[in-house]
Design an enzyme around this catalytic site. Structure first.
Site, short mmCIF file in Angstrom:
data_model
loop_
_atom_site.label_atom_id
_atom_site.label_comp_id
_atom_site.label_asym_id
_atom_site.label_seq_id
_atom_site.Cartn_x
_atom_site.Cartn_y
_atom_site.Cartn_z
N HIS A 1 0.82 -1.21 0.00
CA HIS A 1 0.00 0.00 0.00
C HIS A 1 0.86 1.26 0.00
CE1 HIS A 1 0.07 -0.13 4.56
NE2 HIS A 1 0.01 1.18 4.41
N ASP B 1 1.25 -7.66 2.12
CA ASP B 1 1.37 -6.22 1.90
C ASP B 1 2.83 -5.76 1.71
OD1 ASP B 1 0.87 -3.51 1.77
OD2 ASP B 1 -0.53 -3.50 3.45
N SER C 1 3.93 2.43 8.23
CA SER C 1 3.66 1.40 7.23
C SER C 1 4.93 1.07 6.46
CB SER C 1 2.60 1.88 6.24
OG SER C 1 1.34 1.82 6.84
N1 ARG Z 1 -4.70 0.80 7.23
C1 ARG Z 1 -3.39 0.87 6.66
C2 ARG Z 1 -2.63 2.08 7.15
O1 ARG Z 1 -3.19 3.13 7.31
C3 ARG Z 1 -3.43 0.98 5.19
C4 ARG Z 1 -3.92 -0.21 4.53
C5 ARG Z 1 -4.11 0.01 3.07
N2 ARG Z 1 -5.00 -0.98 2.59
C6 ARG Z 1 -6.26 -0.73 2.19
N3 ARG Z 1 -7.04 -1.74 1.98
N4 ARG Z 1 -6.69 0.50 2.00
O2 ARG Z 1 -1.44 2.02 7.30
#
Ligand code: ARG
Length: 712
Positions: free
Chosen positions: A86, A224, A647
């Site tokens: 992501h 991911d 992330s």
């Molecule tokens: N929730 C994750 C974060 O903010 C991002 C995940 C991205 N994936 C998604 N399905 N939008 O770090």
């Protein structure tokens, strides 16, 4: 007997301070002093000096800020970098076309010359950070003695040190960063590389498996990750893109461990957490939640239209994939945050904390004089700003998203930048503006933008509580037929399509375009909302500075860490599951079994690629199966304290070897930016063995293993 008593005493102490071991996004230079003993006791076998040193290479040299908002790490001495899928998402989407759809199909560069340059992507290394708090205090004292404006003198001191240090480090960027709401200051030195090339990623059906449904949630089986390579000039220094550049040789790269992990194992994460609010008043948090509520409602309206468009046509899905993901990520986060606030009673807890703090303040007249008014000062300014902020949030999430506004903005930026370089050449400035705007049309669908534009203008008009009109060419949009207005705008503007863009030949054409007028009206509205906020924002930042200082004095003797601010931090803790609710225990890991259980060929978010099913059916897991059960473990949990920006961060074992990548937080503790929840808060990580399995067995890019340093 005596030993037994001691043991129980130790146990009860541990229960009384359950959070102490694992909460905290710690600053690297104070690791030795504040955390050295704790991390050793928890099992870490590296000394703080091996984690962070400015005198010799250390783990920190392998960690980068990726693309300005994520973290990545070097996993070879030839510039190979891994981060989340992501985090690479917008780059991969940007490089994709319906013919070469790297997002949907995945990609692996089988040779170096197949690595694809990503324009605009950069990777930043932390060179050094130096505490200059005492220098700032002495500048303030001198200003006091001489009767000068302290803030002005401090500001010019910052300019001076930045210049001095920049002169000594010509390839670096130098900046002063405030911490603890401007109570502590560090001088940060960074080095940024701008020739970054895409090496590979799994298909979205693995890299984003579970999609928005599983986002922010456990149990999870998302693969991911994505890989890039950092390129440098022949001297290993930053250089802009050139085919002659060579892979960057980092001062340190991470070793990768295939050993896996067990509950209780030491785990630490280094990376660039973005923003937390752990030193804010209850009034600030309440206001933040009100604004989030507005943004959630506006985004719901827009996303509903977007999703319909995406489901109607794969080409539209590709165009809007990144726009949708980034809108939906915040949208879901804020909803989870509100639920967690209500369930965990965050606001009442914060109010109680404020009351306890004020009771401590009132016991002493010196404290009363220094800290007694801070909370009231913040509360007053927050209340005075509430209307403007809520209206501003509404505008940003509704009419500011309407199509021609962003290409108009890009056009103007390109136009002005060119004009600054060459003031007499308007024709090339127009060409530069056009080129800048044109880039946005790759991800544009006119029919969909018209629909979203209508919904968002309607949403704004239905929800604004402002009395002043939204005037365009003398017409108040509040009384106009808003759908007709949007159709008229699209019909008449040059920003309707790449072809119509050619209608702009002069600066006058640009100024007279209806999209420019619309964009100006919306921007002016936004600016007017914040116009009177300047003095109140000074009251708020001063209040927060004093309050934070007071809170630190109140908690004196307890190790502390500042709010996240996109600077490098370390968080340590252990591997382990949790109980999300009564009667339910979550394991600390998931496996490929879960991918197969969730498979749904009728739901885009839960498609499983054929190649993965084939490997699963054959049990062809290479060296990546877990020794305990022969399965490929997909994701795992730790109790590390992270937030957005982390992330892609490396999850490291007691020896500093890479065991996974952090990629998400969990639903039950979505209030975590405000309060750490020891029993509920977990960090969701992708197992590095699943990453390498996806790369080698699914993607056929096993040759990359040759440059990695794998410990078995
Ligand atoms: N929730 C994750 C974060 O903010 C991002 C995940 C991205 N994936 C998604 N399905 N939008 O770090």
């Amino acid at each position: 007997m005596f030993k037994k008593v001691l043991f129980f005493l130790a146990l009860s102490m541990a229960a009384a301070f359950p959070s102490m071991a694992d909460e905290g996004m710690w600053l690297l230079p104070t690791l030795q002093k504040l955390n050295g003993k704790v991390i050793k006791d928890l099992g870490c076998r590296l000394s703080p000096d091996e984690i962070y040193s400015i005198n010799h290479s250390s783990l920190k040299d392998a960690i980068v800020q990726f693309g300005g908002g994520c973290t990545g790490e070097m996993i070879s001495d030839e510039g190979l970098l891994v981060t989340n899928h992501h985090c690479g998402y917008s780059s991969i989407q940007g490089l994709s076309t319906p013919e070469h759809n790297y997002l949907e199909d995945g990609y692996w560069a089988m040779t170096r010359d197949k690595e694809i340059p990503v324009p605009g992507l950069s990777v930043t290394f932390l060179v050094n950070m130096k505490d200059i708090t005492d220098d700032v205090a002495s500048v303030r004292r001198q200003a006091g003695k001489k009767g000068l404006d302290a803030q002005a003198l401090v500001d010019s001191f910052f300019v001076y040190v930045q210049k001095e240090v920049s002169a000594m480090n010509p390839d670096c960027e130098v900046e002063v960063m405030p911490f603890y709401n401007e109570n502590v200051f560090y001088l940060m030195t960074y080095k940024t590389y701008r020739d970054i090339r895409f090496v590979g990623a799994p298909p979205a059906s693995m890299g984003k498996f579970g999609g928005e449904t599983d986002n922010w949630m456990w149990p999870r089986q998302t693969c991911d990750f994505s890989m890039f390579r950092v390129y440098a000039g022949a001297d290993n220094k930053p250089a802009s893109y050139s085919p002659d550049n060579v892979p960057y040789v980092p001062a340190r790269s991470l070793k990768i461990s295939l050993k896996g992990m067990k509950p209780g194992d030491y785990a630490m994460i280094m990376g660039y957490p973005g923003r937390t609010q752990r030193f804010q008043t209850a009034s600030q948090l309440e206001e933040m939640m009100r604004q989030n509520g507005i943004a959630v409602r506006a985004r719901t309206a827009r996303q509903n239209v977007m999703v319909q468009g995406m489901e109607s046509d794969p080409a539209i899905r590709l165009k809007y994939a990144n726009k949708y993901a980034s809108s939906a990520n915040g949208w879901k986060k804020w909803q989870g945050e509100q639920l967690a606030f209500d369930k965990l009673g965050i606001i009442p807890r914060e109010k109680q904390k404020e009351a306890d703090f004020m009771a401590w303040v009132s016991k002493n007249s010196k404290r009363e004089a220094e800290y007694g008014k801070a909370i009231a000062q913040i509360d007053k300014a927050v209340a005075a700003d509430a209307h403007a902020n809520e209206e501003g949030t509404l505008i940003q999430n509704s009419i500011y998203t309407i199509w021609p506004i962003s290409p108009v903005g890009r056009f103007n930026m390109g136009f002005r930048a060119a004009l600054r370089k060459n003031p007499s050449d308007t024709a090339s400035a127009i060409a530069s503006g056009k080129a800048a705007a044109l880039a946005l049309f790759k991800d544009y669908d006119e029919a969909l933008e018209r629909k979203m534009g209508k919904v968002m203008l309607r949403f704004y008009l239905d929800n604004t509580t402002e009395d002043s009109p939204l005037l365009i060419d003398g017409v108040d949009l509040r009384t106009a037929d808003s759908d007709k207005y949007i159709d008229g705008l699209f019909d008449a503007t040059a920003f309707r399509s790449p072809e119509t863009l050619d209608k702009i030949k002069t600066q006058k054409d640009l100024l007279n375009d209806p999209a420019t007028k619309f964009s100006n009206a919306v921007s002016n509205k936004l600016i007017s909302m914040y116009a009177n906020a300047a003095s109140r924002s000074k009251d708020i930042s001063e209040g927060n500075r004093i309050l934070t200082k007071g809170l630190l004095e109140w908690q004196k003797g307890k190790a502390s860490y500042p709010d996240a601010n996109f600077t490098m931090r370390l968080t340590y803790g252990t591997v382990g599951g949790y109980s999300p609710k009564d009667g339910v225990e979550y394991k600390y890991y998931t496996t490929l079994d879960g991918v197969m259980e969730k498979e749904d060929s009728t739901n885009y978010e839960f498609i499983v690629p054929a190649r993965l099913k084939e490997l699963y059916a054959k049990g062809d897991f290479g060296q990546y199966a877990d020794a305990s059960d022969g399965k490929v473990h997909t994701c795992f949990l730790t109790n590390n304290d992270i937030t957005g920006g982390n992330s892609g961060s490396p999850v490291l074992d007691a020896e500093g070897n890479l065991i996974g990548l952090a990629f998400d937080g969990n639903w039950e503790s979505m209030s975590s930016d405000v309060c750490f929840e020891p029993n509920l808060q977990r960090c969701i990580c992708v197992d590095i063995r699943y990453v390498l399995f996806a790369m080698e067995k699914v993607g056929g890019a096993g040759y990359l293993l040759d440059e990695m340093n794998i410990v078995k």
